[in-house]
Write a protein that holds these residues in place. Sequence first.
Motif, PDB file in Angstrom:
ATOM      1  N   ASN A   1       0.597  -1.084  -0.208  1.00  0.00           N
ATOM      2  CA  ASN A   1      -0.317   0.026   0.582  1.00  0.00           C
ATOM      3  C   ASN A   1       1.022   1.157  -0.237  1.00  0.00           C
ATOM      4  O   ASN A   1       0.675   2.147  -0.444  1.00  0.00           O
ATOM      5  N   PHE A   2       2.000   1.429   0.557  1.00  0.00           N
ATOM      6  CA  PHE A   2       3.128   2.695   0.963  1.00  0.00           C
ATOM      7  C   PHE A   2       3.223   2.305  -0.956  1.00  0.00           C
ATOM      8  O   PHE A   2       3.638   3.837  -1.303  1.00  0.00           O
ATOM      9  N   ILE A   3       4.331   0.988  -1.948  1.00  0.00           N
ATOM     10  CA  ILE A   3       3.961   1.590  -2.704  1.00  0.00           C
ATOM     11  C   ILE A   3       2.786   1.797  -3.162  1.00  0.00           C
ATOM     12  O   ILE A   3       2.924   3.198  -4.789  1.00  0.00           O
ATOM     13  N   VAL A   4       1.510   1.456  -3.658  1.00  0.00           N
ATOM     14  CA  VAL A   4       0.632   2.483  -3.988  1.00  0.00           C
ATOM     15  C   VAL A   4       0.711   3.669  -4.056  1.00  0.00           C
ATOM     16  O   VAL A   4       0.263   4.684  -5.417  1.00  0.00           O
ATOM     17  N   ASP A   5       0.374   4.186  -2.431  1.00  0.00           N
ATOM     18  CA  ASP A   5       0.974   6.041  -2.685  1.00  0.00           C
ATOM     19  C   ASP A   5       2.222   6.352  -3.196  1.00  0.00           C
ATOM     20  O   ASP A   5       1.471   7.628  -4.267  1.00  0.00           O
ATOM     21  N   MET A   6       3.197   5.600  -3.297  1.00  0.00           N
ATOM     22  CA  MET A   6       4.189   6.279  -4.406  1.00  0.00           C
ATOM     23  C   MET A   6       3.543   6.393  -6.260  1.00  0.00           C
ATOM     24  O   MET A   6       3.819   7.584  -6.922  1.00  0.00           O
ATOM     25  N   LEU A   7       2.170   5.312  -5.897  1.00  0.00           N
ATOM     26  CA  LEU A   7       2.331   5.559  -7.921  1.00  0.00           C
ATOM     27  C   LEU A   7       1.260   6.615  -8.489  1.00  0.00           C
ATOM     28  O   LEU A   7       1.488   7.520  -8.903  1.00  0.00           O
TER      29      LEU A   7
END
Length: 316
Positions: free
Chosen positions: A297-303
């Motif tokens: 989910n952290f990676i999704v925020d970055m995207l």
Amino acid sequence: MAFFLARRLLYLLPVLLAVSLLTFLIASLLPGDLAYTILGDQATPENLAALRRDMGLDQPIWWRYFGWLGNALQGDLGRSFRTGQTVLQAVTERLPVSLELMLLAQIGALAIGVPLAIACAVRSGSAFDRFMTGSAFAMLSVPTFLSAILLIYLFAVELGWLPATGYVPFAEDPLANLRFMVLPALTLALAEWPGIMRILRSDMIATLQEDYIAMARAKGLKASRILFVHALKPSSLTLITITGINIGRLIGGALIVETIFALPGIGRLLVSAILTRDLIILQGVVLLVGCGFVIMNFIVDMLYAVLDPRIRHGHA
């Protein structure tokens, strides 16, 4: 972007700490005596007292938590009292199977859901749109285990095209590996594509009604360019959210699918740990899966920040 990343990392650390605390409490507060489970027939009062002392079970729970957390940060999540294998070894052996399954399932779900969503958005309100929307609702009500059984009966029993159970490592035989992974991945993909299709369809219908889409049409841009460049990208933010959340759903579905198709993955390891009351393995696997879900989910925020610059500048 660097400030946005640093701020998100500050939010990430307390969440990971909370995941570790909940994981430790769940495993520590389960009914039963871990020392008695480990010793079995040799559970004499002297042996029980000695094992509790060696494992720190006679210490306060908060002290045990900090000791366990310190070991976990060093990569020591414990050792199975049944097999003698460390948690990291058990997870490392099985993680590639689960990752391959989830990757193939996600690719399959996107390959089904995204084209159907675009087609339904372009033909909103048509008979095709109503049929596909109804089909998506119907697929949401089908449990994963039922889809697995039906696919096995059709493609393995009746047609004989694909194997029903088993696994071959990709490095050993890539083609055989894919043959064994088709049915499990398709089972999970059939459970995931309806949500992807419904969300993207709704967002694209709203996007296609925006003024800049009308301007692009007035300029004479090709319909394919308008659809895939100007409409699909801004409509993909919610799709990325759903894709990130689906990782957790895929992990839950893998528990059933890996058991039905006899895949040696994380899901099957977790089920085995539950059935044998191997709390060390259970605790370690749940911690790693929970942290993996949070990091995803952290990676999704970055995207989000990559797709929409307003987010990283605080103007969203």
